[in-house]
Motif scaffolding. Structure first.
Motif, PDB file in Angstrom:
ATOM      1  N   LEU A 280       0.876  -1.209   0.065  1.00  0.00           N
ATOM      2  CA  LEU A 280       0.048  -0.042   0.057  1.00  0.00           C
ATOM      3  C   LEU A 280       1.045   1.253  -0.002  1.00  0.00           C
ATOM      4  CD1 LEU A 280      -2.945  -0.844   2.571  1.00  0.00           C
ATOM      5  CD2 LEU A 280      -2.971  -0.686   0.123  1.00  0.00           C
TER       6      LEU A 280
ATOM      7  N   LEU B 283      -6.957   1.193  -4.171  1.00  0.00           N
ATOM      8  CA  LEU B 283      -7.401   0.727  -3.093  1.00  0.00           C
ATOM      9  C   LEU B 283      -8.690  -0.320  -3.163  1.00  0.00           C
ATOM     10  CD1 LEU B 283      -6.787   3.576  -0.305  1.00  0.00           C
ATOM     11  CD2 LEU B 283      -5.249   1.539  -0.893  1.00  0.00           C
TER      12      LEU B 283
ATOM     13  N   ASN C 222     -13.202   5.252   0.213  1.00  0.00           N
ATOM     14  CA  ASN C 222     -11.718   5.166   0.294  1.00  0.00           C
ATOM     15  C   ASN C 222     -11.313   6.879  -0.196  1.00  0.00           C
ATOM     16  OD1 ASN C 222     -11.177   2.587   0.702  1.00  0.00           O
ATOM     17  ND2 ASN C 222     -11.277   1.920  -1.190  1.00  0.00           N
TER      18      ASN C 222
END
Length: 75
Positions: A5, A23, A62
């Motif tokens: 990430l 994501l 997100n």
């Protein structure tokens, strides 16, 4: 598992939205790691309005997180 990430800090809201999409895709990939199964399921949900709205909601959530981390709307 580490290092997959990126940071939530982005240079612009547009980059933040692209990160929100990434994501969201990663979440699907981790939930269903079998690519053949994902492709089979895609044919089902791509024609389902409720599934597409749910997808938009995940991306939106997100993006809200990324926007908060970046202070996009602070004066």
């Amino acid at each position: 598992m580490t290092g997959y990430l990126p940071t939530l800090k982005t240079a612009s809201p547009e980059e933040g939205f692209e990160l929100a999409l990434k994501l969201s895709r990663l979440a699907v990939k981790f939930t269903q790691p079998d690519e053949a199964v994902r492709m089979k399921l895609r044919a089902i949900y791509e024609a389902d309005a409720q599934a597409l709205i749910a997808t938009s909601h995940v991306v939106s959530t997100n993006f809200q997180t990324i926007a908060a981390a970046n202070g996009y709307w602070l004066s």
